[in-house]
Design a protein around this motif. Structure first.
Motif, PDB file in Angstrom:
ATOM      1  N   TRP A 150       2.453  -1.623  -9.286  1.00 35.76           N
ATOM      2  CA  TRP A 150       3.683  -1.531  -8.816  1.00 35.76           C
ATOM      3  C   TRP A 150       4.674  -2.218  -9.938  1.00 35.76           C
ATOM      4  N   SER A 158      11.870   3.526 -10.290  1.00 32.50           N
ATOM      5  CA  SER A 158      13.128   2.640  -9.661  1.00 32.50           C
ATOM      6  C   SER A 158      14.225   3.842  -9.747  1.00 32.50           C
ATOM      7  N   HIS A 179       6.332   3.855  -2.634  1.00 35.94           N
ATOM      8  CA  HIS A 179       7.264   3.466  -1.403  1.00 35.94           C
ATOM      9  C   HIS A 179       6.603   2.568  -0.531  1.00 35.94           C
ATOM     10  N   ALA A 180       5.313   3.060  -0.144  1.00 32.07           N
ATOM     11  CA  ALA A 180       4.452   2.086   0.655  1.00 32.07           C
ATOM     12  C   ALA A 180       4.244   0.614   0.124  1.00 32.07           C
ATOM     13  N   THR A 182       6.323  -0.758  -2.022  1.00 31.97           N
ATOM     14  CA  THR A 182       7.975  -1.337  -1.968  1.00 31.97           C
ATOM     15  C   THR A 182       8.432  -1.767  -0.593  1.00 31.97           C
ATOM     16  N   SER A 183       7.931  -1.292   0.467  1.00 30.90           N
ATOM     17  CA  SER A 183       8.456  -1.529   1.714  1.00 30.90           C
ATOM     18  C   SER A 183       7.292  -2.469   2.430  1.00 30.90           C
ATOM     19  N   HIS A 184       6.157  -2.895   1.888  1.00 34.09           N
ATOM     20  CA  HIS A 184       5.355  -3.873   2.606  1.00 34.09           C
ATOM     21  C   HIS A 184       6.153  -5.119   2.817  1.00 34.09           C
ATOM     22  N   PRO A 185       5.904  -5.574   4.229  1.00 32.94           N
ATOM     23  CA  PRO A 185       6.499  -6.731   4.679  1.00 32.94           C
ATOM     24  C   PRO A 185       6.317  -8.055   3.535  1.00 32.94           C
ATOM     25  N   ARG A 188       8.711  -7.651   0.529  1.00 43.45           N
ATOM     26  CA  ARG A 188      10.193  -7.015   0.865  1.00 43.45           C
ATOM     27  C   ARG A 188      11.061  -7.769  -0.099  1.00 43.45           C
ATOM     28  N   SER A 191      10.945  -7.116  -3.789  1.00 42.34           N
ATOM     29  CA  SER A 191      11.298  -5.692  -3.929  1.00 42.34           C
ATOM     30  C   SER A 191      12.936  -5.674  -3.950  1.00 42.34           C
ATOM     31  N   ASP A 192      13.488  -6.371  -2.895  1.00 43.19           N
ATOM     32  CA  ASP A 192      14.881  -6.391  -2.774  1.00 43.19           C
ATOM     33  C   ASP A 192      15.695  -7.017  -3.764  1.00 43.19           C
TER      34      ASP A 192
END
Length: 733
Positions: A150, A158, A179-180, A182-185, A188, A191-192
């Motif tokens: 990733w 991106s 996406h999975a 990137t959005s993993h808790p 987060r 990623s942000d």
């Protein structure tokens, strides 16, 4: 723990993602690459993690692995496979795309090629993910492999930096995986932060600045065997290869075995049953080793390493380690073998190093000869004799060859325009002048040769010349010198080359470089210099204040070193009918060993032994650049020793990536992964499984064997492999 990183390095994202995922606390230090942190070794790269023990990790994958294992997570073979593929295939393709995208002088074809290379890796990942049992690379939960992949792909997927978005839309399974992750808790925040920085342009600008300072990367096709496959059946069977699954009931029969005649199988069976008793007795070596009538007498030399520094890994694999392996092979085959080498100690480089360290030239030679000998001893290099060129016999033999060449009319006298540094008050040897190549415009050419175009040049022809010592601009002055009349020796040289190429095993680059010299027409070559530290030309009138140029003098060191080993040295060096000579070197030394040195010996007309097989490697590079003794870039022999990693591990890896037919690159990450994949997974697992079977089924003892026809068939195939192996090594492959 302390993490050192530089702004814009893409590896920072890997480390940040891994540390956040496992909750690993780091003290992050932003480093200006121009001011190196005292805590880090000079040969490391960034980011680097300093462990509590003081050791330093500077492979991003190794740092991430350490954090995962420190948190109690076990990493299996599948993770190793993924990390190896990411390092060998995915990361280089992404970095190459970054380079080409950011390069101002790129062409449309270059950009298209880089995009296609990156897309090829993305399609491989997409296909591998379709075979996964969950949303992630190795199942239903994110793993270290997911974080590493990733982080590498973030600039690509991106949609903010690289023009690949439209093509990447076709890899739908990969998009869903990205996406999975990137959005993993647990990812987060990382990623942000990365997304916000890319949106604002700050991270993109920093990344662009970091990339622009690195050597230009070119996309390359996928390496054979480097295929990403996921699943429990994928156990590594070689570098990046995957074992075929076990045959299932109802599956088609396996490929038919190779044909083996009954006679071939019978011979293999008989040889096997003889055991050790059937093997030739090891040769007992007594010194001095001298040629023997009726035997294969093998004389091996390595290009003499210079004493201006400690040898780096590129020097070691290009010359001494390659020659050592061949010498060991020859001895195991029962051949009468002599392997000699030594340090090349004369010339301006020695004088300059002595000035730098406040020592005399003799003291600097003594110091670095000892350092070289210690490094090679630690590496297990099996010299029969390791000598040096600053000896009385070197002067005696070099002057004798010189006078014989002169008596046979192969010398010229001419006035030479040389560069002289007024500040240093000395004429500058060719390698101590740097400037712009007059032929190709390369800005870092030496005074004797351009490393980019490979052409020989005269120092006075350099544009914008600089003294390498003080960086002043030198002036041109005239001086009278002696020249080896190569045009007059061209005809006998060509006759000898034809015979040597027909009967020996020269590497392709050695033949090509030599042909280019001869094809362009040989020119007289200056063999004297206005120096103090060297073999004196004495007693020729008018030249008593000059010394021999290193490339006339240094190869004669092979003869004088052998003479210091045994007074019967002429039995090796004046015996071409009974001795086979192998020279090992890097490709930049070829012309002096294939043209200048043979012409000197031919001109002396003393029935000298000339090289039968000239073995030249390409270059071993270091990470993103080149090894450099003068700049201290790379891993040097004493540093390799001080890592605590055993010498055999270094020998294995250097031979694994030996630049035999093309340049190769030393990489710390690949160093780790290759040992894990090749030795631990392949050889280690093979030995372990065999041991487990013996303990489990045969009470820890190998039972008596009754060879079946299938066993004899297998032994015959193994014999073929051994025969192919010896054929290749006989040709120094």
């Amino acid at each position: 723990m302390d993490l050192y990183q530089e702004e814009g390095n893409p590896g920072n994202l890997k480390v940040a993602a891994a540390s956040e995922f496992v909750g690993f606390k780091l003290n992050v230090h932003e480093v200006n690459a121009d001011v190196w942190p005292p805590a880090l070794p000079s040969w490391s790269k960034l980011p680097a993690l300093q462990l509590p023990s003081g050791a330093v990790l500077f492979s991003t994958n190794a740092i991430c692995r350490y954090m995962f294992e420190s948190s109690g997570q076990e990493l299996g073979t599948e993770t190793d496979q993924c990390l190896e593929w990411e390092h060998a295939e995915l990361e280089p393709a992404v970095l190459a795309l970054l380079h080409v995208t950011l390069a101002k002088d790129r062409t449309g074809a270059e950009l298209a090629g880089a995009q296609e290379a990156a897309m090829d890796r993305l399609r491989q990942m997409d296909g591998a993910l379709r075979s996964s049992e969950g949303d992630f690379l190795l199942g239903t939960k994110p793993s270290l492999a997911d974080l590493v992949f990733w982080s590498t792909l973030f600039p690509v997927l991106s949609d903010r930096v690289l023009p690949l978005a439209e093509q990447a839309d076709s890899v739908t399974r990969l998009r869903a995986w990205f996406h999975a992750v990137t959005s993993h808790p647990r990812l987060r925040e990382t990623s942000d932060v990365a997304a916000r920085k890319f949106d604002s342009g700050s991270l993109a600008a920093a990344c662009a600045d970091w990339i622009s300072k690195r050597p230009r990367q070119r996309p390359s096709p996928p390496a054979p065997g480097h295929v990403l496959r996921l699943g429990k059946a994928a156990e590594p069977q070689g570098r990046g290869k995957v074992a075929p699954p076990l045959p299932q009931e109802g599956a088609p029969p396996p490929e038919a075995p190779q044909d083996v005649s009954e006679e071939e199988a019978s011979r293999a069976r008989e040889t096997f049953l003889q055991g050790y008793a059937g093997l030739p007795k090891p040769r007992v070596v007594t010194h001095p080793v001298l040629p023997q009538k009726g035997e294969k007498n093998i004389l091996i030399t390595s290009a003499l390493p210079y004493v201006n520094n400690v040898p780096h890994l590129g020097n070691i694999i290009g010359c001494v380690l390659s020659a050592d392996v061949f010498a060991r092979y020859c001895r195991l085959r029962g051949r009468n073998t002599l392997y000699v080498c030594g340090t090349d100690e004369y010339g301006t480089a020695t004088e300059t190093k002595a000035v730098e360290e406040g020592l005399s030239p003799r003291e600097i030679c003594d110091k670095y000869h000892t350092l070289h000998a210690d490094v090679y001893r630690w590496f297990g290099i099996s010299f029969d004799y390791f000598g040096r060129t600053t000896t009385a016999l070197q002067t005696e033999i070099a002057q004798d060859i010189f006078w014989r060449v002169r008596e046979h009319g192969f010398l010229l006298t001419d006035t030479v325009e040389q560069l002289r540094c007024e500040r240093c008050a000395r004429f500058l040897a060719d390698r101590f002048v740097e400037g712009t190549c007059p032929l190709c415009g390369y800005g870092d050419a030496r005074g004797d040769q351009c490393d980019k175009c490979g052409r020989l040049i005269n120092a006075v022809e350099l544009k914008n010349p600089q003294c390498k010592i003080c960086r002043d601009t030198p002036v041109v002055q005239s001086s009278e010198h002696l020249f080896l009349n190569l045009p007059k020796l061209e005809s006998p040289l060509q006759s000898w080359l034809v015979a040597s190429w027909a009967g020996g095993d020269w590497t392709a680059n050695a033949r090509l470089i030599t042909r280019s010299w001869v094809r362009d027409g040989l020119k007289p070559r200056c063999i004297t210099r206005d120096l103090k530290w060297g073999t004196p030309v004495l007693p020729l009138q008018g030249f008593t204040d000059k010394v021999f140029y290193v490339w006339f003098d240094a190869p004669i060191g092979y003869l004088s070193i052998t003479a210091n080993y045994t007074p019967h040295w002429e039995r090796w060096w004046k015996n071409p009918d009974e001795v086979t000579l192998y020279n090992f070197m890097a490709k930049d030394n070829v012309p002096f060993h294939s043209v200048v040195f043979p012409c000197s010996l031919i001109g002396a007309d003393q029935n000298f032994t000339l090289v039968n097989s000239l073995i030249a490697t390409e270059y071993l590079n270091y990470e993103d650049g080149k090894f450099s003794k003068s700049r201290g870039v790379g891993v040097f022999g004493d540093q390799a020793r001080d890592t605590g990693i055993p010498a055999d591990a270094w020998r294995f890896y250097l031979l694994h990536l030996r630049p035999e037919s093309q340049d190769s690159t030393f990489s710390w990450a690949d160093f780790l992964l290759t040992h894990n994949a090749e030795l631990l997974n392949n050889l280690g697992n093979f030995v372990n499984r065999a041991g487990v079977f013996v303990v489990k089924f045969f009470e820890g003892r190998v039972p008596p064997m009754e060879l079946t026809a299938d066993d004899a068939h297998l032994l015959a195939l193994v014999t073929r492999e051994l025969q192919a192996y010896t054929r290749l090594l006989d040709k120094v492959r």
